[in-house]
Each structure stands twice: as structure tokens, then as C-alpha cells.
Motif scaffolding. Structure first.
Motif, PDB file in Angstrom:
ATOM      1  N   TYR A 100     -12.607  -6.034   1.344  1.00  0.00           N
ATOM      2  CA  TYR A 100     -11.970  -4.810   2.222  1.00  0.00           C
ATOM      3  C   TYR A 100     -13.009  -4.347   3.158  1.00  0.00           C
ATOM      4  CZ  TYR A 100      -8.399  -4.338  -1.758  1.00  0.00           C
ATOM      5  OH  TYR A 100      -7.435  -4.736  -2.555  1.00  0.00           O
ATOM      6  N   ARG A 101     -12.812  -3.989   4.036  1.00  0.00           N
ATOM      7  CA  ARG A 101     -13.822  -3.483   5.343  1.00  0.00           C
ATOM      8  C   ARG A 101     -14.027  -1.932   5.028  1.00  0.00           C
ATOM      9  NH1 ARG A 101     -11.850  -3.659  10.561  1.00  0.00           N
ATOM     10  NH2 ARG A 101     -13.829  -2.906  11.149  1.00  0.00           N
ATOM     11  N   ALA A 102     -14.953  -1.512   4.523  1.00  0.00           N
ATOM     12  CA  ALA A 102     -15.407   0.000   4.365  1.00  0.00           C
ATOM     13  C   ALA A 102     -14.852   0.664   5.484  1.00  0.00           C
ATOM     14  CB  ALA A 102     -16.870  -0.127   3.948  1.00  0.00           C
ATOM     15  N   ALA A 103     -15.156   0.402   6.518  1.00  0.00           N
ATOM     16  CA  ALA A 103     -14.840   0.869   7.931  1.00  0.00           C
ATOM     17  C   ALA A 103     -13.185   1.426   8.097  1.00  0.00           C
ATOM     18  CB  ALA A 103     -15.544   0.334   9.309  1.00  0.00           C
ATOM     19  N   ARG A 104     -12.413   0.512   7.552  1.00  0.00           N
ATOM     20  CA  ARG A 104     -10.926   0.675   7.670  1.00  0.00           C
ATOM     21  C   ARG A 104     -10.587   1.565   6.614  1.00  0.00           C
ATOM     22  NH1 ARG A 104      -6.138  -0.028   5.705  1.00  0.00           N
ATOM     23  NH2 ARG A 104      -4.523  -0.547   7.016  1.00  0.00           N
ATOM     24  N   ARG A 105     -10.323   2.860   6.913  1.00  0.00           N
ATOM     25  CA  ARG A 105      -9.973   4.071   6.011  1.00  0.00           C
ATOM     26  C   ARG A 105      -8.598   3.713   5.647  1.00  0.00           C
ATOM     27  NH1 ARG A 105     -12.765   9.014   6.402  1.00  0.00           N
ATOM     28  NH2 ARG A 105     -10.622  10.205   7.149  1.00  0.00           N
ATOM     29  N   LYS A 106      -8.081   3.957   4.424  1.00  0.00           N
ATOM     30  CA  LYS A 106      -6.826   3.701   3.806  1.00  0.00           C
ATOM     31  C   LYS A 106      -6.036   4.949   4.222  1.00  0.00           C
ATOM     32  CE  LYS A 106      -7.843   0.651   0.119  1.00  0.00           C
ATOM     33  NZ  LYS A 106      -9.088   0.243   0.243  1.00  0.00           N
ATOM     34  N   GLN A 125     -10.728  18.309   0.425  1.00  0.00           N
ATOM     35  CA  GLN A 125     -11.786  17.260   0.147  1.00  0.00           C
ATOM     36  C   GLN A 125     -11.686  16.448   1.461  1.00  0.00           C
ATOM     37  OE1 GLN A 125     -12.493  15.060  -3.305  1.00  0.00           O
ATOM     38  NE2 GLN A 125     -12.116  16.727  -4.764  1.00  0.00           N
ATOM     39  N   TRP A 126     -10.606  16.093   2.128  1.00  0.00           N
ATOM     40  CA  TRP A 126     -10.327  15.328   3.371  1.00  0.00           C
ATOM     41  C   TRP A 126     -11.069  15.908   4.443  1.00  0.00           C
ATOM     42  CZ3 TRP A 126      -7.685  16.833   7.696  1.00  0.00           C
ATOM     43  CH2 TRP A 126      -7.479  16.187   8.530  1.00  0.00           C
ATOM     44  N   LEU A 131     -13.436  12.935   1.305  1.00  0.00           N
ATOM     45  CA  LEU A 131     -12.225  11.844   0.950  1.00  0.00           C
ATOM     46  C   LEU A 131     -12.346  10.739   2.030  1.00  0.00           C
ATOM     47  CD1 LEU A 131      -9.967  11.043  -1.118  1.00  0.00           C
ATOM     48  CD2 LEU A 131      -8.471  12.391   0.268  1.00  0.00           C
ATOM     49  N   ASP A 132     -12.754   9.698   1.785  1.00  0.00           N
ATOM     50  CA  ASP A 132     -12.767   8.534   2.722  1.00  0.00           C
ATOM     51  C   ASP A 132     -11.424   7.767   3.025  1.00  0.00           C
ATOM     52  OD1 ASP A 132     -14.211   6.920   4.690  1.00  0.00           O
ATOM     53  OD2 ASP A 132     -14.838   5.391   2.878  1.00  0.00           O
ATOM     54  N   ALA A 133     -10.585   8.552   3.680  1.00  0.00           N
ATOM     55  CA  ALA A 133      -9.091   8.033   3.854  1.00  0.00           C
ATOM     56  C   ALA A 133      -8.538   8.880   5.057  1.00  0.00           C
ATOM     57  CB  ALA A 133      -8.332   8.461   2.788  1.00  0.00           C
ATOM     58  N   ASP A 134      -7.427   8.555   5.393  1.00  0.00           N
ATOM     59  CA  ASP A 134      -6.712   9.311   6.701  1.00  0.00           C
ATOM     60  C   ASP A 134      -5.397   9.755   5.873  1.00  0.00           C
ATOM     61  OD1 ASP A 134      -8.359   9.095   8.862  1.00  0.00           O
ATOM     62  OD2 ASP A 134      -7.642   6.903   8.977  1.00  0.00           O
ATOM     63  N   ILE A 135      -5.359  11.164   5.729  1.00  0.00           N
ATOM     64  CA  ILE A 135      -4.002  11.324   5.212  1.00  0.00           C
ATOM     65  C   ILE A 135      -3.001  11.629   6.527  1.00  0.00           C
ATOM     66  CG2 ILE A 135      -2.662  13.563   4.191  1.00  0.00           C
ATOM     67  CD1 ILE A 135      -5.345  14.201   2.898  1.00  0.00           C
ATOM     68  N   SER A 136      -1.893  10.612   6.357  1.00  0.00           N
ATOM     69  CA  SER A 136      -1.259  10.331   7.607  1.00  0.00           C
ATOM     70  C   SER A 136       0.282  11.070   7.421  1.00  0.00           C
ATOM     71  CB  SER A 136      -0.772   8.761   7.399  1.00  0.00           C
ATOM     72  OG  SER A 136      -1.636   7.707   7.573  1.00  0.00           O
ATOM     73  N   HIS A 285      -9.763   5.089  -5.796  1.00  0.00           N
ATOM     74  CA  HIS A 285      -8.776   3.961  -4.997  1.00  0.00           C
ATOM     75  C   HIS A 285      -9.026   3.860  -3.723  1.00  0.00           C
ATOM     76  CE1 HIS A 285      -4.906   2.002  -4.465  1.00  0.00           C
ATOM     77  NE2 HIS A 285      -5.217   2.349  -3.242  1.00  0.00           N
ATOM     78  N   VAL A 286      -9.151   4.730  -2.671  1.00  0.00           N
ATOM     79  CA  VAL A 286      -9.521   4.376  -1.328  1.00  0.00           C
ATOM     80  C   VAL A 286     -10.940   3.928  -1.217  1.00  0.00           C
ATOM     81  CG1 VAL A 286      -7.832   6.363  -0.783  1.00  0.00           C
ATOM     82  CG2 VAL A 286     -10.330   6.863  -0.827  1.00  0.00           C
ATOM     83  N   GLU A 287     -11.749   3.956  -2.154  1.00  0.00           N
ATOM     84  CA  GLU A 287     -12.874   3.501  -1.884  1.00  0.00           C
ATOM     85  C   GLU A 287     -13.038   2.220  -2.854  1.00  0.00           C
ATOM     86  OE1 GLU A 287     -16.174   6.135  -3.484  1.00  0.00           O
ATOM     87  OE2 GLU A 287     -15.712   7.705  -2.091  1.00  0.00           O
ATOM     88  N   ASP A 288     -11.868   1.514  -3.242  1.00  0.00           N
ATOM     89  CA  ASP A 288     -11.976   0.254  -3.760  1.00  0.00           C
ATOM     90  C   ASP A 288     -12.847  -0.020  -4.976  1.00  0.00           C
ATOM     91  OD1 ASP A 288     -10.320  -0.745  -1.735  1.00  0.00           O
ATOM     92  OD2 ASP A 288     -12.422  -0.660  -0.400  1.00  0.00           O
ATOM     93  N   ARG A 289     -12.581   0.950  -5.954  1.00  0.00           N
ATOM     94  CA  ARG A 289     -13.479   1.287  -7.115  1.00  0.00           C
ATOM     95  C   ARG A 289     -12.535   0.813  -8.399  1.00  0.00           C
ATOM     96  NH1 ARG A 289     -18.591   3.204  -6.543  1.00  0.00           N
ATOM     97  NH2 ARG A 289     -19.036   4.149  -4.538  1.00  0.00           N
ATOM     98  N   LEU A 290     -11.260   0.459  -8.278  1.00  0.00           N
ATOM     99  CA  LEU A 290     -10.592   0.283  -9.268  1.00  0.00           C
ATOM    100  C   LEU A 290      -9.872  -1.070  -9.370  1.00  0.00           C
ATOM    101  CD1 LEU A 290      -8.472   3.707  -8.763  1.00  0.00           C
ATOM    102  CD2 LEU A 290     -10.139   3.142 -10.599  1.00  0.00           C
TER     103      LEU A 290
END
Length: 301
Positions: A100-106, A125-126, A131-136, A285-290
Motif C-alpha cells: 500500500y502507498r502510505a500517501a494514499r489515504r483510505k 481525530q480526523w 486519523l490518517d484517512a479521508d472521511i468521505s 486499519h487505515v495505517e495497514d497494521r492489521l
């Protein structure tokens, strides 16, 4: 600049800092040489390993799990060839793997009903950039939180649900989310999700259950806990499967209570646990730790 961007002035800088960073997740049968082979492969392709975590269930015939973060110059241009070349390593060790590319936020869709505490924690947190994600989008079967959500510049979709309209409601939810979000978060969304929807987002739906599973599965867990006279209450964040409240557990926490606490007090105490536990699970999850294996998770945190 959009209203959403105004809330996160640090976001664009963080993305730029991670433009050449990737995360690799690996699971495979354990045997000698895995770490050496992966490290050598990344070295030969000019990558610099920033962090590496690993876990083995049993060195003799067990499963091996690994998470690696690495930097690679011009990652976006080189990623496809890197993935293609890595198959030579993965085939040798029978690996299941992802990069996964770290710069591509889920992209995240949050489902809510009437209770706002878990949603608010995610929004805070966002907003803080934690929170390293985009709440769409936020999808709700009630209108109650429209003003709150839209004040953050986030789309709010009201999809009413009744026993008679449940199938139509879920069809609308799939239209809103298919191809547009990477993760669905059930932030006290008090509805059962159908097998078809679960299959579409396999291991990409996180629910917060307001008990320390496997205790008090199903509805009214605080009432169940009170009736049982427990001295500890808890909350559980887990991936959603067809088994009610039975999916792989991601995170849990507890709080001590006493005979003096009635059901309303248990709920009040529990709300704090719920919001923290869910936020941790979403962050991991969004940091690909699981990594999921059978009905368990390996969390590199």
C-alpha cells in the motif's frame, strides 16, 4: 480550498512527506529465510526499510506474519514493477501479501443511527490530523446529525430503514459506497448488515459492540451486564462477518464498575470505552497494521 481541507491544514504536508513510503503486509507458512529474502529483495530494488515487525504463531509449522514500511524514490512510478518482481519471492514462500502507498489515504464511510459519541471521536481525530484517512461520507437512518457532520464539510446521506424498506435502503447504501470508499465503520449503527454487503467489503467493515465480547452478544448488552451483576464492562471493535458480533476482534478495553451503577451509569461509562476502542481500530486499519487469519487479527501496533 474546500471546507473539509480547512479542517486539516497539516494533511497535504503529511501526504508529501509520505509520497515515497509504502507498507507491505505478508502472511505465509513459517520457514527459514523469509525475513532475509524480503529484506534482500527490497535492498536490491533500492528501498530503505523504515520499520519492520513480525510474528510467528509457531516456528514448527505455524503461520508467519510481517509488516514492513519502506521508502523508495519515485515510488509511484516504480510500484507496478516492484509488485510484479515480488511474485518471485512470494511464490517461493506461498505468501499472501499486499503493498500500500502510505500517501494514499483510505476513504471511509461512517454509518450511524442516533448516538453521536463514536462518530464525534472519529471526527475529532480526523480534524486533529490523528486519523490518517479521508472521511468521505456519513450515512444514517436518521437526520439527527446532519448539521454536525456538514459543519465539517463532510457529505451526509439520510437513508431511512424500516423492516419493509431494508432491502431498498441497503441498495442505496451500496450505490453510495461502491467504488467510493475503502472502509465502512459502523459507529453504533443499530442495524444488521446483509451478507451481500459484507461480502462486498470483506474485512473492510468495522463495528463497535458495546460489550467485552464474547460476553453479551446481540441487543441491550448493558442491560444484560447489569442483570448479570458484572464488575467489569467493556467494548469490542471487530470486523463484521455473517455471524452476529462474531467477527475477528481488533481491539477491546474495559472499565471497572460496581453494584451501585445502574444501567444508565453503565451506558455512560461505556460510551467513553466505545469511542476510544473504535477509534483505535479504525486508526490501525487505515495505517495497514492489521492482518486477519481465520477468525483472529494480528495487530502490529
Amino acid at each position: 480550498m474546500s471546507k473539509q481541507q480547512q479542517y486539516q491544514p497539516q494533511v497535504m504536508k503529511n501526504r508529501e512527506d509520505k509520497v515515497n513510503r509504502a507498507r507491505m503486509l505478508i502472511s505465509c507458512p513459517d520457514r527459514a529465510g523469509i525475513v532475509a529474502s524480503v529484506s534482500q529483495f527490497l535492498y536490491e530494488h533500492g528501498a530503505n526499510i523504515i520499520q519492520s515487525d513480525q510474528y510467528t504463531m509457531d516456528p514448527e509449522g505455524g503461520m508467519f506474519f510481517m509488516r514492513i514500511e519502506f521508502d523508495l524514490e519515485d515510488l509511484e512510478q516504480k510500484l507496478s514493477s516492484l509488485q510484479e518482481d515480488f511474485t518471485r519471492v512470494s511464490d517461493r514462500f506461498s505468501m499472501r501479501w499486499s503493498i500500500y502507498r502510505a500517501a494514499r489515504r483510505k476513504r471511509v464511510a461512517v454509518f450511524v443511527s442516533k448516538e453521536d459519541h463514536c462518530l464525534l471521536e472519529l471526527l475529532w481525530q480526523w480534524q486533529a490530523g490523528d486519523l490518517d484517512a479521508d472521511i468521505s461520507m456519513v450515512i444514517s437512518n436518521h437526520e439527527d446529525m446532519r448539521g454536525l457532520v456538514e459543519s465539517f464539510g463532510i457529505a451526509y446521506h439520510h437513508v431511512p430503514v424500516t423492516p419493509e424498506t431494508k432491502a431498498d435502503a441497503e441498495r442505496k447504501q451500496r450505490e453510495l459506497t461502491t467504488g467510493k470508499v475503502d472502509l465502512v465503520v459502523l459507529a453504533r449503527y443499530m442495524q444488521i448488515i446483509s451478507p451481500k454487503f459484507i461480502e462486498q467489503f470483506h474485512n473492510r467493515i468495522i463495528n463497535i459492540h458495546h460489550s467485552f465480547l464474547p460476553a453479551f452478544v446481540g441487543g441491550k448488552p448493558y442491560q444484560q451486564a447489569y442483570d448479570r451483576g458484572v464488575k467489569l464492562i467493556g467494548a469490542t471493535a471487530h470486523y463484521v462477518t455473517e455471524e452476529l458480533d462474531g467477527g475477528p476482534i481488533i481491539e477491546q478495553d474495559i472499565q471497572r464498575v460496581s453494584h451501585r451503577d445502574n444501567v444508565n451509569e453503565l451506558k455512560r461509562i461505556g460510551r467513553h470505552i466505545e469511542r476510544i476502542v473504535l477509534a483505535r481500530a479504525v486508526k490501525w486499519h487505515v495505517e495497514d497494521r492489521l492482518l486477519v487469519y481465520q477468525n483472529k487479527t494480528v495487530a502490529f501496533v
